[in-house]
Design a protein around this motif. Structure first.
Motif, PDB file in Angstrom:
ATOM      1  N   PHE A 141       7.318   2.411  -3.183  1.00 37.83           N
ATOM      2  CA  PHE A 141       5.994   3.025  -3.126  1.00 37.83           C
ATOM      3  C   PHE A 141       4.952   1.936  -2.896  1.00 37.83           C
ATOM      4  N   VAL A 142       4.085   2.211  -1.947  1.00 39.60           N
ATOM      5  CA  VAL A 142       3.140   1.188  -1.488  1.00 39.60           C
ATOM      6  C   VAL A 142       1.741   1.776  -1.392  1.00 39.60           C
ATOM      7  N   ARG A 143       0.745   0.918  -1.648  1.00 35.72           N
ATOM      8  CA  ARG A 143      -0.648   1.285  -1.397  1.00 35.72           C
ATOM      9  C   ARG A 143      -1.263   0.177  -0.562  1.00 35.72           C
ATOM     10  N   ALA A 144      -2.238   0.556   0.258  1.00 35.15           N
ATOM     11  CA  ALA A 144      -2.840  -0.424   1.163  1.00 35.15           C
ATOM     12  C   ALA A 144      -4.286  -0.051   1.447  1.00 35.15           C
ATOM     13  N   VAL A 145      -5.007  -1.023   1.948  1.00 32.86           N
ATOM     14  CA  VAL A 145      -6.397  -0.821   2.321  1.00 32.86           C
ATOM     15  C   VAL A 145      -6.670  -1.612   3.595  1.00 32.86           C
ATOM     16  N   ALA A 146      -7.526  -1.065   4.446  1.00 38.41           N
ATOM     17  CA  ALA A 146      -7.984  -1.759   5.658  1.00 38.41           C
ATOM     18  C   ALA A 146      -9.454  -2.095   5.480  1.00 38.41           C
ATOM     19  N   LEU A 147      -9.777  -3.354   5.709  1.00 41.84           N
ATOM     20  CA  LEU A 147     -11.139  -3.841   5.509  1.00 41.84           C
ATOM     21  C   LEU A 147     -11.622  -4.592   6.743  1.00 41.84           C
ATOM     22  N   ASP A 148     -12.917  -4.517   6.998  1.00 45.25           N
ATOM     23  CA  ASP A 148     -13.515  -5.414   7.979  1.00 45.25           C
ATOM     24  C   ASP A 148     -14.395  -6.377   7.188  1.00 45.25           C
ATOM     25  N   ASP A 149     -15.423  -6.931   7.791  1.00 42.53           N
ATOM     26  CA  ASP A 149     -16.244  -7.910   7.075  1.00 42.53           C
ATOM     27  C   ASP A 149     -16.966  -7.326   5.870  1.00 42.53           C
ATOM     28  N   ASP A 150     -17.150  -6.014   5.847  1.00 47.19           N
ATOM     29  CA  ASP A 150     -17.789  -5.360   4.706  1.00 47.19           C
ATOM     30  C   ASP A 150     -16.701  -4.986   3.713  1.00 47.19           C
ATOM     31  N   THR A 151     -16.225  -5.979   2.956  1.00 49.97           N
ATOM     32  CA  THR A 151     -15.069  -5.764   2.084  1.00 49.97           C
ATOM     33  C   THR A 151     -15.360  -4.878   0.881  1.00 49.97           C
ATOM     34  N   ASP A 152     -16.621  -4.540   0.650  1.00 49.11           N
ATOM     35  CA  ASP A 152     -16.952  -3.629  -0.446  1.00 49.11           C
ATOM     36  C   ASP A 152     -16.757  -2.172  -0.052  1.00 49.11           C
ATOM     37  N   ARG A 153     -16.609  -1.921   1.239  1.00 49.65           N
ATOM     38  CA  ARG A 153     -16.469  -0.557   1.748  1.00 49.65           C
ATOM     39  C   ARG A 153     -15.241  -0.477   2.640  1.00 49.65           C
ATOM     40  N   PRO A 154     -14.118   0.023   2.129  1.00 50.51           N
ATOM     41  CA  PRO A 154     -12.906   0.098   2.950  1.00 50.51           C
ATOM     42  C   PRO A 154     -13.083   0.970   4.189  1.00 50.51           C
ATOM     43  N   VAL A 155     -12.404   0.602   5.238  1.00 48.81           N
ATOM     44  CA  VAL A 155     -12.341   1.409   6.455  1.00 48.81           C
ATOM     45  C   VAL A 155     -11.356   2.553   6.217  1.00 48.81           C
ATOM     46  N   ALA A 156     -10.232   2.224   5.598  1.00 51.37           N
ATOM     47  CA  ALA A 156      -9.195   3.225   5.329  1.00 51.37           C
ATOM     48  C   ALA A 156      -8.359   2.782   4.141  1.00 51.37           C
ATOM     49  N   ALA A 157      -7.739   3.753   3.502  1.00 54.86           N
ATOM     50  CA  ALA A 157      -6.801   3.484   2.411  1.00 54.86           C
ATOM     51  C   ALA A 157      -5.526   4.265   2.695  1.00 54.86           C
ATOM     52  N   ALA A 158      -4.404   3.709   2.269  1.00 54.00           N
ATOM     53  CA  ALA A 158      -3.120   4.363   2.531  1.00 54.00           C
ATOM     54  C   ALA A 158      -2.238   4.312   1.296  1.00 54.00           C
ATOM     55  N   THR A 159      -1.401   5.322   1.182  1.00 50.02           N
ATOM     56  CA  THR A 159      -0.324   5.324   0.208  1.00 50.02           C
ATOM     57  C   THR A 159       0.927   5.771   0.959  1.00 50.02           C
ATOM     58  N   GLY A 160       2.046   5.212   0.588  1.00 46.28           N
ATOM     59  CA  GLY A 160       3.246   5.575   1.316  1.00 46.28           C
ATOM     60  C   GLY A 160       4.512   5.383   0.530  1.00 46.28           C
ATOM     61  N   ALA A 161       5.564   5.971   1.078  1.00 46.66           N
ATOM     62  CA  ALA A 161       6.918   5.822   0.560  1.00 46.66           C
ATOM     63  C   ALA A 161       7.770   5.277   1.692  1.00 46.66           C
ATOM     64  N   PHE A 162       8.607   4.309   1.360  1.00 41.12           N
ATOM     65  CA  PHE A 162       9.440   3.617   2.356  1.00 41.12           C
ATOM     66  C   PHE A 162      10.853   3.536   1.842  1.00 41.12           C
ATOM     67  N   THR A 163      11.811   3.493   2.772  1.00 38.80           N
ATOM     68  CA  THR A 163      13.206   3.311   2.351  1.00 38.80           C
ATOM     69  C   THR A 163      13.324   1.961   1.674  1.00 38.80           C
ATOM     70  N   PHE A 164      14.233   1.893   0.712  1.00 42.15           N
ATOM     71  CA  PHE A 164      14.392   0.656  -0.046  1.00 42.15           C
ATOM     72  C   PHE A 164      15.854   0.480  -0.432  1.00 42.15           C
ATOM     73  N   LYS A 165      16.333  -0.727  -0.292  1.00 41.26           N
ATOM     74  CA  LYS A 165      17.676  -1.064  -0.743  1.00 41.26           C
ATOM     75  C   LYS A 165      17.556  -2.280  -1.652  1.00 41.26           C
ATOM     76  N   MET A 166      18.030  -2.105  -2.881  1.00 44.01           N
ATOM     77  CA  MET A 166      17.949  -3.203  -3.858  1.00 44.01           C
ATOM     78  C   MET A 166      19.021  -4.238  -3.590  1.00 44.01           C
ATOM     79  N   THR A 167      18.675  -5.468  -3.962  1.00 47.08           N
ATOM     80  CA  THR A 167      19.684  -6.519  -3.937  1.00 47.08           C
ATOM     81  C   THR A 167      20.729  -6.202  -5.002  1.00 47.08           C
ATOM     82  N   SER A 168      21.882  -6.706  -4.856  1.00 48.53           N
ATOM     83  CA  SER A 168      22.981  -6.396  -5.792  1.00 48.53           C
ATOM     84  C   SER A 168      22.666  -6.699  -7.224  1.00 48.53           C
TER      85      SER A 168
END
Length: 155
Positions: free
Chosen positions: A128-155
């Motif tokens: 599970f991941v969260r992310a944000v996209a910023l330009d020079d105005d880092t106090d105001r995000p351009v976009a925010a994302a949340t996602g689910a990705f395939t994952f394989k654990m190390t042994s």
């Protein structure tokens, strides 16, 4: 994909050398990332930071010069994937299962867009991941994302 853009948070812990190398190789192998000029700024332990320099051919609205939402989406998806691959428990490799992006405002024309992602929880098969996209105005995000990705654990 070079590291010529300074990291926005030098206090983030670095990834293991192996995880960072895998994440960088993964990104450098993606033709679309090269095509749109995406750059790796930082890969940490379950985190990543990528840059998308402004280019006229990525504009979605010629009247305003605003980047296309697809370019923003590609940046966030790629940063999220790298955060998953660089997670300390990752065996490497991932695929997007679900990605929700909330566009909060238009990116400022002419400015580099930075995507920051954090893999905050993993199970044996899903990360599970969260992310944000910023330009020079880092106090105001351009976009925010949340996602689910395939994952394989190390042994």
């Amino acid at each position: 994909m070079t590291e010529d853009i300074p990291r926005t948070d030098p206090n983030k812990p670095p990834a293991t050398d192996k995880a960072a190398k895998i994440a960088r190789q993964f990104m450098e192998a993606l033709p679309y990332a090269k095509a749109i000029g995406m750059q790796v700024i930082h890969v940490g332990a379950g985190t990543s930071e990528f840059a998308l320099p402004y280019r006229d051919d990525l504009v979605g609205d010629p009247d305003t010069g605003v980047l296309h939402g697809g370019a923003v989406s590609a940046l966030l998806d790629s940063a999220c994937g790298a955060a998953v691959i660089s997670h300390p428990d990752s065996a490497g490799g991932t695929a997007t299962l679900d990605l929700r992006i909330d566009y909060m405002r238009a990116a400022t024309p002419g400015q580099t867009l930075v995507g920051q992602a954090e893999c905050y929880h993993v199970t044996r098969s899903v990360a599970f991941v969260r992310a944000v996209a910023l330009d020079d105005d880092t106090d105001r995000p351009v976009a925010a994302a949340t996602g689910a990705f395939t994952f394989k654990m190390t042994s």
